[in-house]
Motif scaffolding. Structure first.
Motif, PDB file in Angstrom:
ATOM      1  N   THR A  69       0.827  -1.208   0.000  1.00  0.00           N
ATOM      2  CA  THR A  69       0.000   0.000   0.000  1.00  0.00           C
ATOM      3  C   THR A  69       0.860   1.256   0.000  1.00  0.00           C
ATOM      4  N   VAL A  70       1.895   1.268   0.825  1.00  0.00           N
ATOM      5  CA  VAL A  70       2.784   2.424   0.882  1.00  0.00           C
ATOM      6  C   VAL A  70       3.529   2.608  -0.434  1.00  0.00           C
ATOM      7  N   ALA A  71       4.049   1.521  -0.970  1.00  0.00           N
ATOM      8  CA  ALA A  71       4.791   1.609  -2.230  1.00  0.00           C
ATOM      9  C   ALA A  71       3.900   2.123  -3.360  1.00  0.00           C
ATOM     10  N   SER A  72       2.680   1.606  -3.438  1.00  0.00           N
ATOM     11  CA  SER A  72       1.760   2.034  -4.490  1.00  0.00           C
ATOM     12  C   SER A  72       1.371   3.497  -4.298  1.00  0.00           C
ATOM     13  N   GLY A  73       1.173   3.899  -3.049  1.00  0.00           N
ATOM     14  CA  GLY A  73       0.839   5.292  -2.770  1.00  0.00           C
ATOM     15  C   GLY A  73       1.943   6.239  -3.192  1.00  0.00           C
ATOM     16  N   LEU A  74       3.178   5.871  -2.909  1.00  0.00           N
ATOM     17  CA  LEU A  74       4.316   6.710  -3.293  1.00  0.00           C
ATOM     18  C   LEU A  74       4.421   6.839  -4.803  1.00  0.00           C
ATOM     19  N   CYS A  75       4.182   5.754  -5.506  1.00  0.00           N
ATOM     20  CA  CYS A  75       4.251   5.806  -6.971  1.00  0.00           C
ATOM     21  C   CYS A  75       3.180   6.736  -7.535  1.00  0.00           C
ATOM     22  N   SER A  76       2.015   6.762  -6.889  1.00  0.00           N
ATOM     23  CA  SER A  76       0.966   7.686  -7.323  1.00  0.00           C
ATOM     24  C   SER A  76       1.380   9.130  -7.066  1.00  0.00           C
ATOM     25  N   LEU A  77       1.986   9.373  -5.916  1.00  0.00           N
ATOM     26  CA  LEU A  77       2.411  10.730  -5.560  1.00  0.00           C
ATOM     27  C   LEU A  77       3.568  11.209  -6.428  1.00  0.00           C
ATOM     28  N   MET A  78       4.394  10.281  -6.890  1.00  0.00           N
ATOM     29  CA  MET A  78       5.544  10.641  -7.714  1.00  0.00           C
ATOM     30  C   MET A  78       5.135  11.424  -8.950  1.00  0.00           C
ATOM     31  N   ASP A  79       3.959  11.109  -9.492  1.00  0.00           N
ATOM     32  CA  ASP A  79       3.493  11.768 -10.709  1.00  0.00           C
ATOM     33  C   ASP A  79       3.283  13.262 -10.529  1.00  0.00           C
ATOM     34  N   LEU A  80       3.188  13.727  -9.281  1.00  0.00           N
ATOM     35  CA  LEU A  80       2.978  15.154  -9.024  1.00  0.00           C
ATOM     36  C   LEU A  80       4.246  15.968  -9.241  1.00  0.00           C
ATOM     37  N   GLY A  81       5.399  15.303  -9.197  1.00  0.00           N
ATOM     38  CA  GLY A  81       6.647  16.023  -9.394  1.00  0.00           C
ATOM     39  C   GLY A  81       7.290  16.533  -8.130  1.00  0.00           C
ATOM     40  N   ALA A  82       6.810  16.094  -6.953  1.00  0.00           N
ATOM     41  CA  ALA A  82       7.417  16.517  -5.694  1.00  0.00           C
ATOM     42  C   ALA A  82       8.880  16.065  -5.649  1.00  0.00           C
ATOM     43  N   ASP A  83       9.710  16.862  -5.008  1.00  0.00           N
ATOM     44  CA  ASP A  83      11.137  16.568  -4.936  1.00  0.00           C
ATOM     45  C   ASP A  83      11.494  15.633  -3.786  1.00  0.00           C
ATOM     46  N   MET A  84      10.617  15.575  -2.775  1.00  0.00           N
ATOM     47  CA  MET A  84      10.897  14.751  -1.601  1.00  0.00           C
ATOM     48  C   MET A  84       9.579  14.192  -1.061  1.00  0.00           C
ATOM     49  N   LEU A  85       9.576  12.902  -0.739  1.00  0.00           N
ATOM     50  CA  LEU A  85       8.426  12.220  -0.158  1.00  0.00           C
ATOM     51  C   LEU A  85       8.870  11.546   1.136  1.00  0.00           C
ATOM     52  N   ASN A  86       7.890  11.162   1.971  1.00  0.00           N
ATOM     53  CA  ASN A  86       8.316  10.476   3.200  1.00  0.00           C
ATOM     54  C   ASN A  86       7.342   9.402   3.653  1.00  0.00           C
ATOM     55  N   VAL A  87       7.883   8.528   4.492  1.00  0.00           N
ATOM     56  CA  VAL A  87       7.132   7.443   5.124  1.00  0.00           C
ATOM     57  C   VAL A  87       7.487   7.441   6.608  1.00  0.00           C
ATOM     58  N   HIS A  88       6.761   6.632   7.386  1.00  0.00           N
ATOM     59  CA  HIS A  88       7.108   6.470   8.796  1.00  0.00           C
ATOM     60  C   HIS A  88       8.082   5.299   8.934  1.00  0.00           C
ATOM     61  N   ALA A  89       9.219   5.541   9.553  1.00  0.00           N
ATOM     62  CA  ALA A  89      10.202   4.471   9.744  1.00  0.00           C
ATOM     63  C   ALA A  89       9.650   3.342  10.595  1.00  0.00           C
ATOM     64  N   GLU A  90       8.688   3.657  11.460  1.00  0.00           N
ATOM     65  CA  GLU A  90       8.110   2.630  12.319  1.00  0.00           C
ATOM     66  C   GLU A  90       7.302   1.606  11.525  1.00  0.00           C
ATOM     67  N   GLY A  91       7.098   1.869  10.235  1.00  0.00           N
ATOM     68  CA  GLY A  91       6.472   0.869   9.378  1.00  0.00           C
ATOM     69  C   GLY A  91       7.362  -0.338   9.161  1.00  0.00           C
ATOM     70  N   GLY A  92       8.646  -0.183   9.464  1.00  0.00           N
ATOM     71  CA  GLY A  92       9.556  -1.324   9.414  1.00  0.00           C
ATOM     72  C   GLY A  92      10.420  -1.406   8.165  1.00  0.00           C
ATOM     73  N   TYR A  93      11.414  -2.275   8.256  1.00  0.00           N
ATOM     74  CA  TYR A  93      12.401  -2.425   7.189  1.00  0.00           C
ATOM     75  C   TYR A  93      11.768  -2.862   5.865  1.00  0.00           C
ATOM     76  N   THR A  94      10.917  -3.867   5.908  1.00  0.00           N
ATOM     77  CA  THR A  94      10.324  -4.387   4.674  1.00  0.00           C
ATOM     78  C   THR A  94       9.476  -3.327   3.981  1.00  0.00           C
ATOM     79  N   ALA A 100      11.122   2.020  -1.376  1.00  0.00           N
ATOM     80  CA  ALA A 100      12.263   2.585  -2.103  1.00  0.00           C
ATOM     81  C   ALA A 100      12.456   1.898  -3.446  1.00  0.00           C
ATOM     82  N   GLU A 101      12.384   0.581  -3.454  1.00  0.00           N
ATOM     83  CA  GLU A 101      12.598  -0.166  -4.699  1.00  0.00           C
ATOM     84  C   GLU A 101      11.516   0.143  -5.726  1.00  0.00           C
ATOM     85  N   ARG A 102      10.275   0.170  -5.296  1.00  0.00           N
ATOM     86  CA  ARG A 102       9.163   0.430  -6.224  1.00  0.00           C
ATOM     87  C   ARG A 102       9.202   1.856  -6.744  1.00  0.00           C
TER      88      ARG A 102
END
Length: 239
Positions: A69-94, A100-102
């Protein structure tokens, strides 16, 4: 002259307020933060308008969910052209690694620059007292958890973290010179603390290892926002 290390937070509900402040600040500020308050009010319009104005954008939505869900959300946000995006580290390594990979794969396939991806460690509004209320043992301090989460974010392939100025020096030591450290809770001398707990002046934050400073009310609420921004930049340049 603007300094890309200064990110002014646009914590507004309406685009009229955004346009008024950004136009007033003009060339004195080159980077802005779009957070939940603004994005949930006006959506994509804020980011698109800022990019059309030639500004850098940190889209601060703190994604925190299952990895796909997070990876897909970031890919959707990428289309806006933002220079920096973020997630919560407490979501864990995986979650962070998948995100990041997606994101990098999506940027490569779209043939566009990949936004920087950073992870929130511990919110700057949390005091040591609140930290204890969350159930952590007395010997487990905020600093140690922030550093642990930063190291995990780097291992997962992220570009940096959001952390308070109080943890910046330890994170810099643990994660190296190229790791981004974006610090909220920056208050010029004499400014109101507001709802922040772990704060520092612009100079102190940079000396501690911060790469970017997020400043909101000290600029937005100033009688002269342009002069307030210039004063912060002047202090930053002394470091």
């Amino acid at each position: 002259m603007a300094d890309d290390r200064l990110i002014v937070a646009l914590d507004f509900h309406h685009m009229e307020e955004v346009r008024e402040l950004v136009n007033k600040l003009g060339d004195s500020v080159s980077a802005y933060k779009v957070g939940m308050e603004l994005y949930y009010s006006v959506g994509r319009e804020a980011v698109i308008w800022l990019k059309d104005e030639g500004k850098k954008v940190f889209l601060d939505l703190k994604l925190h969910d299952i990895p796909n869900t997070v990876a897909s959300g970031l890919c959707s946000l990428m289309d806006l052209g933002a220079d920096m995006l973020n997630v919560h580290a407490e979501g864990g390594y995986t979650m962070m690694k998948t995100a990041a990979e997606r994101l990098h794969k999506a940027a490569e396939e779209a043939n566009v620059p990949c936004p920087k991806l950073i992870a929130v460690t511990v919110l700057t509004s949390i005091s040591e007292e609140e930290w204890a209320d969350l159930g952590f043992a007395q010997d487990v301090k905020i600093k140690s958890i922030a550093v642990r989460l930063a190291k995990l974010a780097k291992k997962a392939g992220l570009d940096g973290v959001v952390a308070s100025p109080h943890e910046a020096a330890l994170i810099r030591e643990a994660c190296g010179k190229d790791f981004l450290i974006v610090t909220p809770g920056v208050r010029p001398a004499g400014s109101s603390v507001d709802d922040q707990s772990r704060i520092a002046t612009p100079a102190a934050a940079l000396k501690n290892g911060a790469t970017h400073l997020v400043v909101g009310r000290p600029v937005r609420s100033a009688e002269d926002p342009v002069q307030a921004a210039k004063n912060i930049i002047k202090e930053m340049e002394q470091v």
